[in-house]
Motif scaffolding. Structure first.
Motif, PDB file in Angstrom:
ATOM      1  N   SER A  83       5.803  15.430 -78.672  1.00 20.14           N
ATOM      2  CA  SER A  83       6.269  16.601 -78.116  1.00 20.14           C
ATOM      3  C   SER A  83       6.781  16.574 -76.875  1.00 20.14           C
ATOM      4  N   LEU A  84       6.316  15.967 -75.885  1.00 14.87           N
ATOM      5  CA  LEU A  84       6.762  15.719 -74.504  1.00 14.87           C
ATOM      6  C   LEU A  84       8.156  14.757 -74.593  1.00 14.87           C
ATOM      7  N   HIS A  85       8.054  13.885 -75.449  1.00 14.05           N
ATOM      8  CA  HIS A  85       9.467  13.054 -75.567  1.00 14.05           C
ATOM      9  C   HIS A  85      10.611  14.016 -76.123  1.00 14.05           C
ATOM     10  N   LYS A  86      10.327  14.941 -77.138  1.00 16.91           N
ATOM     11  CA  LYS A  86      11.147  15.962 -77.680  1.00 16.91           C
ATOM     12  C   LYS A  86      11.744  16.889 -76.512  1.00 16.91           C
ATOM     13  N   LYS A 118      17.470  26.406 -75.675  1.00 22.54           N
ATOM     14  CA  LYS A 118      16.196  25.357 -76.283  1.00 22.54           C
ATOM     15  C   LYS A 118      15.648  24.623 -75.092  1.00 22.54           C
ATOM     16  N   ALA A 119      16.207  24.275 -74.214  1.00 19.74           N
ATOM     17  CA  ALA A 119      15.420  23.496 -73.325  1.00 19.74           C
ATOM     18  C   ALA A 119      14.554  24.296 -72.528  1.00 19.74           C
ATOM     19  N   GLY A 120      14.867  25.384 -72.126  1.00 17.28           N
ATOM     20  CA  GLY A 120      14.207  26.587 -71.275  1.00 17.28           C
ATOM     21  C   GLY A 120      12.777  26.597 -72.130  1.00 17.28           C
ATOM     22  N   LEU A 121      13.221  27.159 -73.435  1.00 19.91           N
ATOM     23  CA  LEU A 121      11.884  27.570 -74.341  1.00 19.91           C
ATOM     24  C   LEU A 121      10.970  26.497 -74.438  1.00 19.91           C
ATOM     25  N   ALA A 122      11.650  25.293 -74.752  1.00 22.95           N
ATOM     26  CA  ALA A 122      10.645  24.191 -74.701  1.00 22.95           C
ATOM     27  C   ALA A 122       9.862  23.895 -73.443  1.00 22.95           C
ATOM     28  N   MET A 123      10.592  23.996 -72.209  1.00 28.69           N
ATOM     29  CA  MET A 123       9.712  23.790 -71.000  1.00 28.69           C
ATOM     30  C   MET A 123       8.807  25.006 -70.620  1.00 28.69           C
ATOM     31  N   ARG A 124       8.840  26.335 -71.255  1.00 30.71           N
ATOM     32  CA  ARG A 124       8.014  27.114 -70.816  1.00 30.71           C
ATOM     33  C   ARG A 124       6.956  26.912 -72.020  1.00 30.71           C
ATOM     34  N   MET A 125       7.333  26.471 -73.191  1.00 28.69           N
ATOM     35  CA  MET A 125       6.049  26.356 -74.180  1.00 28.69           C
ATOM     36  C   MET A 125       5.339  25.109 -73.568  1.00 28.69           C
ATOM     37  N   THR A 126       5.937  24.096 -73.095  1.00 28.55           N
ATOM     38  CA  THR A 126       5.042  22.768 -72.593  1.00 28.55           C
ATOM     39  C   THR A 126       4.213  23.570 -71.252  1.00 28.55           C
ATOM     40  N   SER A 127       4.462  24.364 -70.514  1.00 28.11           N
ATOM     41  CA  SER A 127       3.876  24.775 -69.463  1.00 28.11           C
ATOM     42  C   SER A 127       2.811  25.657 -69.893  1.00 28.11           C
ATOM     43  N   ALA A 128       3.102  26.397 -71.034  1.00 25.68           N
ATOM     44  CA  ALA A 128       1.873  27.236 -71.548  1.00 25.68           C
ATOM     45  C   ALA A 128       1.040  26.474 -72.091  1.00 25.68           C
ATOM     46  N   VAL A 129       0.965  25.197 -72.608  1.00 25.14           N
ATOM     47  CA  VAL A 129       0.085  24.500 -73.306  1.00 25.14           C
ATOM     48  C   VAL A 129      -0.541  23.941 -72.256  1.00 25.14           C
ATOM     49  N   ARG A 130       0.212  23.350 -71.335  1.00 25.37           N
ATOM     50  CA  ARG A 130      -0.301  22.521 -70.196  1.00 25.37           C
ATOM     51  C   ARG A 130      -1.487  23.541 -69.425  1.00 25.37           C
ATOM     52  N   ASN A 131      -0.999  24.873 -69.180  1.00 24.93           N
ATOM     53  CA  ASN A 131      -2.055  25.882 -68.537  1.00 24.93           C
ATOM     54  C   ASN A 131      -3.171  26.135 -69.510  1.00 24.93           C
ATOM     55  N   LYS A 132      -2.921  26.131 -70.511  1.00 22.23           N
ATOM     56  CA  LYS A 132      -4.233  26.434 -71.460  1.00 22.23           C
ATOM     57  C   LYS A 132      -5.128  25.166 -71.599  1.00 22.23           C
ATOM     58  N   VAL A 133      -4.646  23.989 -71.637  1.00 18.83           N
ATOM     59  CA  VAL A 133      -5.214  22.997 -71.506  1.00 18.83           C
ATOM     60  C   VAL A 133      -6.177  22.652 -70.260  1.00 18.83           C
ATOM     61  N   LEU A 134      -5.572  23.002 -69.217  1.00 21.76           N
ATOM     62  CA  LEU A 134      -6.282  23.119 -67.921  1.00 21.76           C
ATOM     63  C   LEU A 134      -7.282  24.016 -67.685  1.00 21.76           C
ATOM     64  N   GLU A 135      -7.132  25.214 -68.284  1.00 12.53           N
ATOM     65  CA  GLU A 135      -7.872  26.319 -68.528  1.00 12.53           C
ATOM     66  C   GLU A 135      -9.255  25.905 -69.045  1.00 12.53           C
ATOM     67  N   ALA A 136      -9.008  25.435 -70.610  1.00 16.46           N
ATOM     68  CA  ALA A 136      -9.862  24.675 -71.135  1.00 16.46           C
ATOM     69  C   ALA A 136     -11.002  23.571 -70.357  1.00 16.46           C
ATOM     70  N   TYR A 137     -10.188  22.923 -69.582  1.00 17.19           N
ATOM     71  CA  TYR A 137     -10.880  21.965 -68.847  1.00 17.19           C
ATOM     72  C   TYR A 137     -11.759  22.536 -67.852  1.00 17.19           C
ATOM     73  N   LYS A 138     -11.122  23.568 -67.176  1.00 10.40           N
ATOM     74  CA  LYS A 138     -11.938  24.443 -66.240  1.00 10.40           C
ATOM     75  C   LYS A 138     -13.359  24.676 -66.866  1.00 10.40           C
ATOM     76  N   GLU A 139     -13.043  25.501 -67.798  1.00  6.66           N
ATOM     77  CA  GLU A 139     -14.225  25.933 -68.702  1.00  6.66           C
ATOM     78  C   GLU A 139     -15.194  25.203 -68.957  1.00  6.66           C
ATOM     79  N   LEU A 140     -14.735  24.178 -69.435  1.00 10.37           N
ATOM     80  CA  LEU A 140     -15.683  23.125 -69.890  1.00 10.37           C
ATOM     81  C   LEU A 140     -16.464  22.379 -68.506  1.00 10.37           C
ATOM     82  N   SER A 141     -15.788  22.214 -67.473  1.00 11.30           N
ATOM     83  CA  SER A 141     -16.406  21.881 -66.529  1.00 11.30           C
ATOM     84  C   SER A 141     -17.421  22.963 -65.593  1.00 11.30           C
ATOM     85  N   ARG A 142     -17.243  24.066 -65.949  1.00 12.68           N
ATOM     86  CA  ARG A 142     -18.294  24.933 -65.563  1.00 12.68           C
ATOM     87  C   ARG A 142     -19.531  25.256 -66.351  1.00 12.68           C
ATOM     88  N   MET A 143     -19.455  24.828 -67.754  1.00 17.19           N
ATOM     89  CA  MET A 143     -20.456  24.902 -68.431  1.00 17.19           C
ATOM     90  C   MET A 143     -21.761  23.821 -68.032  1.00 17.19           C
TER      91      MET A 143
END
Length: 145
Positions: A83-86, A118-143
């Protein structure tokens, strides 16, 4: 596929014949047994099982669908890398189209705008996925374990 209406009607008929439901006053009072052990519940279970066994095509289709969703097609890291390559390819196409348009080699504004979107949408989606992953990591680290 199990037809719930026919299963319920068949179970009702069975319960009526067995005497657990009387014709005038409704359901006879059950003893202290759980509702799942009533003859009506047993009749419904039996009818559903019978209908499932009567339709081997539906059973085979359900098993095939379960196998399809249970198998891992490729690892998560490979999916993320692809996905990042795309996204990177879309950004490179966008940059080259901007350069071509600015230099006058290309006059197609529509394709340029489409590639920008297309490029803008792909970049926004990538940022959204990144933010969700970081959010999940923070939630796991607080457990606390």
């Amino acid at each position: 596929m199990v037809d719930i209406r026919s299963a319920a009607l068949s179970a009702y008929r069975t319960a009526m014949q067995s005497g657990s439901i009387n014709g005038v006053g409704g359901v006879k009072p059950l003893s202290k047994a759980s509702p799942a052990s009533s003859s009506f519940a047993r009749a419904v279970d039996t009818e559903v099982r019978r209908q499932r066994m009567d339709d081997p095509i539906a059973t085979a289709r359900a098993e095939e669908t379960a196998k399809h969703f249970m198998k891992v097609q490729k690892p998560f890291t490979e999916t993320v890398t692809d996905s990042l390559h795309k996204v990177n390819e879309l950004d490179a196409v966008k940059t080259s189209m901007i350069e071509e348009f600015a230099s006058g080699r290309s006059q197609n504004v529509h394709e340029l705008m489409i590639s920008l979107q297309k490029a803008g949408l792909a970049m926004r989606m990538t940022s959204a996925v990144r933010n969700k992953v970081l959010e999940a990591y923070k939630e796991l680290s607080r457990m606390q374990f």
